[in-house]
Design a protein around this motif. Structure first.
Motif, mmCIF file in Angstrom:
data_model
loop_
_atom_site.group_PDB
_atom_site.id
_atom_site.type_symbol
_atom_site.label_atom_id
_atom_site.label_comp_id
_atom_site.label_asym_id
_atom_site.label_seq_id
_atom_site.Cartn_x
_atom_site.Cartn_y
_atom_site.Cartn_z
ATOM 1 N N ILE A 266 -10.928 0.043 -12.454
ATOM 2 C CA ILE A 266 -10.120 -1.163 -12.639
ATOM 3 C C ILE A 266 -10.182 -1.611 -14.093
ATOM 4 C CG2 ILE A 266 -11.955 -2.788 -12.040
ATOM 5 C CD1 ILE A 266 -9.823 -4.543 -10.716
ATOM 6 N N LEU A 267 -11.266 -1.258 -14.776
ATOM 7 C CA LEU A 267 -11.419 -1.668 -16.173
ATOM 8 C C LEU A 267 -10.346 -1.092 -17.085
ATOM 9 C CD1 LEU A 267 -15.298 -1.478 -16.516
ATOM 10 C CD2 LEU A 267 -13.885 -3.539 -16.527
ATOM 11 N N ASP A 268 -9.820 0.079 -16.765
ATOM 12 C CA ASP A 268 -8.790 0.665 -17.635
ATOM 13 C C ASP A 268 -7.376 0.244 -17.241
ATOM 14 O OD1 ASP A 268 -7.965 2.261 -15.502
ATOM 15 O OD2 ASP A 268 -8.865 4.087 -16.281
ATOM 16 N N GLY A 269 -7.244 -0.500 -16.162
ATOM 17 C CA GLY A 269 -5.946 -1.021 -15.755
ATOM 18 C C GLY A 269 -5.104 -0.079 -14.922
ATOM 19 N N GLN A 270 -5.390 1.212 -14.958
ATOM 20 C CA GLN A 270 -4.563 2.169 -14.226
ATOM 21 C C GLN A 270 -4.776 2.079 -12.720
ATOM 22 O OE1 GLN A 270 -5.201 6.021 -15.973
ATOM 23 N NE2 GLN A 270 -4.166 5.477 -17.852
ATOM 24 N N LEU A 271 -5.972 1.722 -12.297
ATOM 25 C CA LEU A 271 -6.230 1.621 -10.857
ATOM 26 C C LEU A 271 -5.381 0.526 -10.227
ATOM 27 C CD1 LEU A 271 -7.781 2.503 -8.336
ATOM 28 C CD2 LEU A 271 -9.534 0.815 -8.940
ATOM 29 N N ILE A 272 -5.242 -0.583 -10.914
ATOM 30 C CA ILE A 272 -4.415 -1.680 -10.383
ATOM 31 C C ILE A 272 -2.995 -1.186 -10.152
ATOM 32 C CG2 ILE A 272 -3.413 -3.950 -10.879
ATOM 33 C CD1 ILE A 272 -5.982 -4.567 -12.464
ATOM 34 N N GLU A 273 -2.457 -0.495 -11.142
ATOM 35 C CA GLU A 273 -1.093 0.034 -11.013
ATOM 36 C C GLU A 273 -0.999 1.034 -9.867
ATOM 37 O OE1 GLU A 273 2.287 2.466 -13.559
ATOM 38 O OE2 GLU A 273 0.525 1.691 -14.597
ATOM 39 N N ARG A 274 -1.973 1.930 -9.766
ATOM 40 C CA ARG A 274 -1.970 2.925 -8.684
ATOM 41 C C ARG A 274 -1.959 2.257 -7.321
ATOM 42 N NH1 ARG A 274 -6.743 6.981 -8.542
ATOM 43 N NH2 ARG A 274 -5.775 7.786 -6.657
ATOM 44 N N LEU A 275 -2.785 1.234 -7.156
ATOM 45 C CA LEU A 275 -2.881 0.563 -5.861
ATOM 46 C C LEU A 275 -1.602 -0.199 -5.535
ATOM 47 C CD1 LEU A 275 -6.573 -0.691 -6.010
ATOM 48 C CD2 LEU A 275 -5.673 1.248 -4.713
ATOM 49 N N TYR A 276 -0.987 -0.815 -6.535
ATOM 50 C CA TYR A 276 0.267 -1.523 -6.295
ATOM 51 C C TYR A 276 1.407 -0.563 -5.980
ATOM 52 C CZ TYR A 276 -0.963 -6.354 -7.254
ATOM 53 O OH TYR A 276 -1.478 -7.610 -7.169
ATOM 54 N N ARG A 277 1.432 0.581 -6.641
ATOM 55 C CA ARG A 277 2.517 1.542 -6.435
ATOM 56 C C ARG A 277 2.365 2.351 -5.148
ATOM 57 N NH1 ARG A 277 5.846 3.050 -10.862
ATOM 58 N NH2 ARG A 277 5.334 1.884 -12.716
ATOM 59 N N ASP A 278 1.146 2.430 -4.635
ATOM 60 C CA ASP A 278 0.886 3.257 -3.462
ATOM 61 C C ASP A 278 0.178 2.437 -2.379
ATOM 62 O OD1 ASP A 278 0.215 5.162 -1.591
ATOM 63 O OD2 ASP A 278 -0.595 6.598 -3.033
ATOM 64 N N PRO A 279 0.954 1.726 -1.557
ATOM 65 C CA PRO A 279 0.332 0.892 -0.535
ATOM 66 C C PRO A 279 -0.466 1.680 0.507
ATOM 67 C CG PRO A 279 2.727 0.871 -0.312
ATOM 68 C CD PRO A 279 2.414 1.623 -1.557
ATOM 69 N N VAL A 280 -0.148 2.969 0.674
ATOM 70 C CA VAL A 280 -0.928 3.795 1.601
ATOM 71 C C VAL A 280 -2.328 4.012 1.030
ATOM 72 C CG1 VAL A 280 -1.077 6.036 2.745
ATOM 73 C CG2 VAL A 280 1.137 4.882 2.550
ATOM 74 N N LEU A 281 -2.402 4.355 -0.256
ATOM 75 C CA LEU A 281 -3.704 4.492 -0.905
ATOM 76 C C LEU A 281 -4.465 3.174 -0.848
ATOM 77 C CD1 LEU A 281 -5.803 6.030 -2.600
ATOM 78 C CD2 LEU A 281 -4.531 5.285 -4.643
ATOM 79 N N LEU A 282 -3.775 2.090 -1.120
ATOM 80 C CA LEU A 282 -4.421 0.783 -1.070
ATOM 81 C C LEU A 282 -5.030 0.534 0.304
ATOM 82 C CD1 LEU A 282 -4.426 -2.272 -2.605
ATOM 83 C CD2 LEU A 282 -3.301 -2.594 -0.416
ATOM 84 N N CYS A 283 -4.280 0.805 1.356
ATOM 85 C CA CYS A 283 -4.788 0.580 2.716
ATOM 86 C C CYS A 283 -5.943 1.520 3.029
ATOM 87 C CB CYS A 283 -3.665 0.711 3.740
ATOM 88 S SG CYS A 283 -2.505 -0.675 3.657
ATOM 89 N N ASP A 284 -5.907 2.739 2.519
ATOM 90 C CA ASP A 284 -7.042 3.647 2.687
ATOM 91 C C ASP A 284 -8.288 3.084 2.006
ATOM 92 O OD1 ASP A 284 -5.649 5.502 4.205
ATOM 93 O OD2 ASP A 284 -5.255 6.861 2.525
#
Length: 161
Positions: free
Chosen positions: A35-53
């Protein structure tokens, strides 16, 4: 600890600690510390399936105790439940970091992300408010009915050579 409610009416607790970060790494090969590099936030927002996992992995001990499988959990995650789970996860993750400066910076990143997303939604809403839907449908029908433009001739109309 943050909580959210899924679409089956179950309330889930999100608590981030070292054990949870290790569990998510082990189950999903996702490092919540990214989350510190900011890319994880974008990944989780763009991929709700990954987020739910990720959320399921965070809540796995609670899910196991309730007899809720990954599939059961996923079936109860859509719409507002995903948004509430996202906010709970990210807010709790920010609180995990030991440095007050890191927490403050991450809070600013989250607030900025949410503000940008709200502004993007506002732009979409404003654009849709100015669109004449009937005109768009009519244009689409005319365009789809006019297939002579770039379409090749049918084999019966092509002269033999």
């Amino acid at each position: 600890m943050r909580v959210f409610t899924d679409n089956a009416g179950r309330t889930w607790a999100i608590a981030i600690n070292v054990d949870v970060i290790k569990r998510v790494r082990g189950l999903l090969n996702v490092d919540l510390l990214d989350i510190l590099d900011g890319q994880l936030i974008e990944r989780l927002y763009r991929d709700p399936v990954l987020l739910c996992d990720v959320v399921y992995a965070v809540c796995k001990p609670e899910a196991d105790a309730r007899g809720v499988t990954d599939e059961d959990f996923g079936r109860a995650m859509a719409g507002d439940a995903i948004e509430h789970a996202t906010k709970a996860l990210l807010q709790e993750l920010v609180g995990f970091f030991p440095s007050p400066r890191d927490r403050a910076n991450l809070r600013r990143v989250l607030e900025t992300t949410w503000n940008v997303m709200d502004k993007a939604r506002d732009l979409v809403e404003a654009r849709l408010a100015t669109v004449d839907v009937e005109d768009l449908v009519a244009q689409a029908l005319v365009t789809s009915g006019n297939s002579s433009g770039d379409a090749p001739e049918s084999p019966g109309l092509i002269p033999a050579r």
